[in-house]
Motif scaffolding. Structure first.
Motif, PDB file in Angstrom:
ATOM      1  N   LEU A 223     -17.860  10.003  11.023  1.00  0.00           N
ATOM      2  CA  LEU A 223     -16.511   9.498  11.280  1.00  0.00           C
ATOM      3  C   LEU A 223     -16.033   9.856  12.678  1.00  0.00           C
ATOM      4  N   MET A 224     -16.460  11.029  13.163  1.00  0.00           N
ATOM      5  CA  MET A 224     -16.026  11.525  14.467  1.00  0.00           C
ATOM      6  C   MET A 224     -17.255  11.807  15.334  1.00  0.00           C
ATOM      7  N   THR A 225     -17.085  11.647  16.638  1.00  0.00           N
ATOM      8  CA  THR A 225     -18.151  12.041  17.554  1.00  0.00           C
ATOM      9  C   THR A 225     -18.203  13.569  17.619  1.00  0.00           C
ATOM     10  N   GLN A 226     -19.258  14.084  18.202  1.00  0.00           N
ATOM     11  CA  GLN A 226     -19.454  15.526  18.256  1.00  0.00           C
ATOM     12  C   GLN A 226     -19.800  15.937  19.680  1.00  0.00           C
ATOM     13  N   ALA A 227     -18.948  16.746  20.284  1.00  0.00           N
ATOM     14  CA  ALA A 227     -19.202  17.196  21.647  1.00  0.00           C
ATOM     15  C   ALA A 227     -20.534  17.937  21.702  1.00  0.00           C
ATOM     16  N   GLY A 228     -21.304  17.685  22.746  1.00  0.00           N
ATOM     17  CA  GLY A 228     -22.597  18.320  22.885  1.00  0.00           C
ATOM     18  C   GLY A 228     -23.724  17.585  22.192  1.00  0.00           C
ATOM     19  N   GLU A 263      -2.995   9.251  14.287  1.00  0.00           N
ATOM     20  CA  GLU A 263      -2.889   9.847  15.623  1.00  0.00           C
ATOM     21  C   GLU A 263      -2.690  11.359  15.551  1.00  0.00           C
ATOM     22  N   GLU A 264      -1.900  11.833  14.572  1.00  0.00           N
ATOM     23  CA  GLU A 264      -1.652  13.274  14.483  1.00  0.00           C
ATOM     24  C   GLU A 264      -2.932  14.045  14.141  1.00  0.00           C
ATOM     25  N   ILE A 265      -3.851  13.385  13.441  1.00  0.00           N
ATOM     26  CA  ILE A 265      -5.135  14.015  13.129  1.00  0.00           C
ATOM     27  C   ILE A 265      -6.058  13.945  14.342  1.00  0.00           C
ATOM     28  N   ARG A 266      -6.058  12.803  15.019  1.00  0.00           N
ATOM     29  CA  ARG A 266      -6.908  12.650  16.212  1.00  0.00           C
ATOM     30  C   ARG A 266      -6.581  13.709  17.252  1.00  0.00           C
ATOM     31  N   SER A 267      -5.293  14.018  17.400  1.00  0.00           N
ATOM     32  CA  SER A 267      -4.893  14.983  18.422  1.00  0.00           C
ATOM     33  C   SER A 267      -5.442  16.378  18.135  1.00  0.00           C
ATOM     34  N   LEU A 268      -5.654  16.685  16.861  1.00  0.00           N
ATOM     35  CA  LEU A 268      -6.209  17.990  16.500  1.00  0.00           C
ATOM     36  C   LEU A 268      -7.659  18.140  16.961  1.00  0.00           C
ATOM     37  N   TYR A 269      -8.320  17.005  17.165  1.00  0.00           N
ATOM     38  CA  TYR A 269      -9.719  17.031  17.589  1.00  0.00           C
ATOM     39  C   TYR A 269      -9.878  17.016  19.105  1.00  0.00           C
ATOM     40  N   ASP A 270      -8.767  16.864  19.825  1.00  0.00           N
ATOM     41  CA  ASP A 270      -8.851  16.754  21.289  1.00  0.00           C
ATOM     42  C   ASP A 270      -9.508  17.977  21.910  1.00  0.00           C
ATOM     43  N   LYS A 271      -9.164  19.172  21.404  1.00  0.00           N
ATOM     44  CA  LYS A 271      -9.724  20.387  22.002  1.00  0.00           C
ATOM     45  C   LYS A 271     -11.226  20.507  21.747  1.00  0.00           C
ATOM     46  N   MET A 273     -13.094  17.870  21.940  1.00  0.00           N
ATOM     47  CA  MET A 273     -13.623  16.697  22.633  1.00  0.00           C
ATOM     48  C   MET A 273     -14.288  15.742  21.645  1.00  0.00           C
ATOM     49  N   ALA A 274     -13.674  15.603  20.500  1.00  0.00           N
ATOM     50  CA  ALA A 274     -14.173  14.689  19.472  1.00  0.00           C
ATOM     51  C   ALA A 274     -13.204  13.537  19.308  1.00  0.00           C
ATOM     52  N   GLU A 275     -13.737  12.375  18.977  1.00  0.00           N
ATOM     53  CA  GLU A 275     -12.927  11.179  18.805  1.00  0.00           C
ATOM     54  C   GLU A 275     -13.531  10.335  17.688  1.00  0.00           C
ATOM     55  N   PRO A 276     -12.744   9.436  17.086  1.00  0.00           N
ATOM     56  CA  PRO A 276     -13.310   8.581  16.044  1.00  0.00           C
ATOM     57  C   PRO A 276     -14.479   7.752  16.574  1.00  0.00           C
ATOM     58  N   VAL A 277     -15.527   7.649  15.791  1.00  0.00           N
ATOM     59  CA  VAL A 277     -16.668   6.816  16.175  1.00  0.00           C
ATOM     60  C   VAL A 277     -16.231   5.357  16.184  1.00  0.00           C
ATOM     61  N   TYR A 293     -18.263  -2.154   5.186  1.00  0.00           N
ATOM     62  CA  TYR A 293     -16.992  -1.552   5.599  1.00  0.00           C
ATOM     63  C   TYR A 293     -16.251  -1.040   4.384  1.00  0.00           C
ATOM     64  N   ASP A 294     -15.586   0.061   4.555  1.00  0.00           N
ATOM     65  CA  ASP A 294     -14.680   0.475   3.491  1.00  0.00           C
ATOM     66  C   ASP A 294     -13.790   1.596   3.995  1.00  0.00           C
ATOM     67  N   LYS A 295     -12.775   1.898   3.163  1.00  0.00           N
ATOM     68  CA  LYS A 295     -11.853   2.993   3.453  1.00  0.00           C
ATOM     69  C   LYS A 295     -12.513   4.257   2.948  1.00  0.00           C
ATOM     70  N   ILE A 296     -13.168   4.990   3.811  1.00  0.00           N
ATOM     71  CA  ILE A 296     -13.997   6.108   3.339  1.00  0.00           C
ATOM     72  C   ILE A 296     -13.581   7.450   3.930  1.00  0.00           C
ATOM     73  N   ILE A 297     -12.375   7.535   4.502  1.00  0.00           N
ATOM     74  CA  ILE A 297     -11.950   8.810   5.075  1.00  0.00           C
ATOM     75  C   ILE A 297     -10.903   9.478   4.202  1.00  0.00           C
ATOM     76  N   MET A 298     -10.888  10.791   4.283  1.00  0.00           N
ATOM     77  CA  MET A 298      -9.827  11.557   3.640  1.00  0.00           C
ATOM     78  C   MET A 298      -9.424  12.690   4.572  1.00  0.00           C
ATOM     79  N   ASN A 299      -8.194  13.100   4.463  1.00  0.00           N
ATOM     80  CA  ASN A 299      -7.665  14.192   5.270  1.00  0.00           C
ATOM     81  C   ASN A 299      -7.708  15.463   4.426  1.00  0.00           C
ATOM     82  N   LYS A 300      -8.538  16.400   4.831  1.00  0.00           N
ATOM     83  CA  LYS A 300      -8.637  17.656   4.096  1.00  0.00           C
ATOM     84  C   LYS A 300      -8.230  18.808   5.003  1.00  0.00           C
ATOM     85  N   ASN A 301      -7.018  19.311   4.778  1.00  0.00           N
ATOM     86  CA  ASN A 301      -6.482  20.424   5.579  1.00  0.00           C
ATOM     87  C   ASN A 301      -6.527  20.133   7.074  1.00  0.00           C
TER      88      ASN A 301
END
Length: 327
Positions: A223-228, A263-271, A273-277, A293-301
């Motif tokens: 779901l998210m890219t991974q720095a490095g 957006e509020e979740i994306r901002s938590l990943y800024d530090k 250097m991760a972003e949605p794929v 395609y499907d709705k396959i994400i969930m927000n966990k903490n």
């Protein structure tokens, strides 16, 4: 016999890390024969210390998968996953890692130790290491430098050209190869592309068995890219990296998320250097993939995770839809 086997479905899941465990927690709720094939290239943290001190494969990813597939009281699972916080020699170690190390010593073999531990935890399915020995994962970067050690690769600050294993001709665990050959569906991921997924496929017999299998192969994209590892990667970049390492196209389906990350979740990943794929669907189709395609994400903490129940439901539906192709 064959009809009965197809009705239930033999599902092999290949990977490691948190993503694999999340997926398995959902799949174990369905009447499928699950086999998880897990990387043994980890060399950091508690796993790395045990690997170095006892000369056995790293148990950490195996431990997480055993916990995910276990059918025991929550307190027993919590105990198995407990990590000591003291500053002495136990500090940082997971109790489950130590128990797997003990089982390896008692049975005389890492794979046998995992099998016995599976009985203790009443595991639904099988958990198999891709090889019955530790592997060293190295990465050749785009500037030609080489980083040795799975735990060091994401922190190099450089772009990965390729990863490879030492020893190069490591023998795969025979049961893992057999599971792939008997599978009705092979699932790859989710998990760190270069440090969780490819270390399994680069075990020659594992990779060859996957490529030669005629059954549907599904890649569950991160779901998210991974720095490095995958900074700025699109979904097709993940697929192309797999194909480049294996030397040919071998995936039939890719499961991608069709919902924006808040957006509020994306901002938590800024530090990090991760972003949605980015899911570049036309390029994926040009690579010959069936895009699901499907709705396959969930927000966990505050963390983005695959929705384990929804993903499992999609996988089981795909098994049913492709069943006639396997008969």
């Amino acid at each position: 016999m064959k009809t009965k086997r197809y009705q239930k479905g033999n599902v092999v899941v290949i990977g490691g890390g948190t993503g694999l465990s999340v997926l398995l927690r959902g799949l174990k709720q369905y009447p499928v024969n699950l086999t998880a094939i897990v990387t043994v290239a980890d060399d950091g943290g508690s796993s790395g210390r045990i690997r170095s001190d006892l000369n056995i494969p790293p148990p950490g990813d195996i431990r997480n998968v055993l916990a995910a597939l276990s059918d025991v009281e929550p307190l027993v699972e919590e105990m198995f996953q407990y990590r000591f916080a003291s500053k002495n020699e136990l500090g940082g170690h997971s109790l489950g890692n130590l128990i797997i190390a003990a089982m390896t010593s008692i049975t005389g073999d890492f794979a046998n130790g995992i099998e016995e531990m599976s009985k203790v935890l009443n595991v639904r399915g099988r958990v198999l290491p891709s090889a019955n020995q530790s592997l060293l994962l190295s990465a050749e970067m785009e500037d030609g430098t080489v980083i040795r050690g799975e735990s060091k690769i994401p922190f190099s600050g450089k772009k990965i050209r390729r990863v490879y294993l030492t020893p190069e001709h490591v023998k795969a665990l025979p049961q893992a190869v057999e599971a792939i050959e008997e599978a009705d569906m092979i699932i790859i991921g989710p998990g760190s592309l270069y440090t969780s997924i490819l270390p399994n496929l680069l075990v020659k017999e594992i990779g060859e068995a996957v490529i030669n299998s005629a059954v549907p192969k599904v890649y569950i994209c991160n779901l998210m890219t991974q720095a490095g590892e995958t900074l700025h990667y699109t979904a097709s970049n993940h697929i192309e990296a797999l194909y480049d390492h294996m030397g040919e196209r071998f995936i039939d389906y890719i499961l991608v998320n069709n919902e924006d990350v808040p957006e509020e979740i994306r901002s938590l990943y800024d530090k990090e250097m991760a972003e949605p794929v980015k899911f570049d669907v036309e390029r994926l189709r040009a690579l010959g993939l069936n895009v699901v395609y499907d709705k396959i994400i969930m927000n966990k903490n505050g963390l983005i995770r695959h929705d384990t129940d929804r993903v499992a439901e999609i996988i089981v539906r795909l098994i049913a839809e492709t069943k006639n192709q396997l008969a």
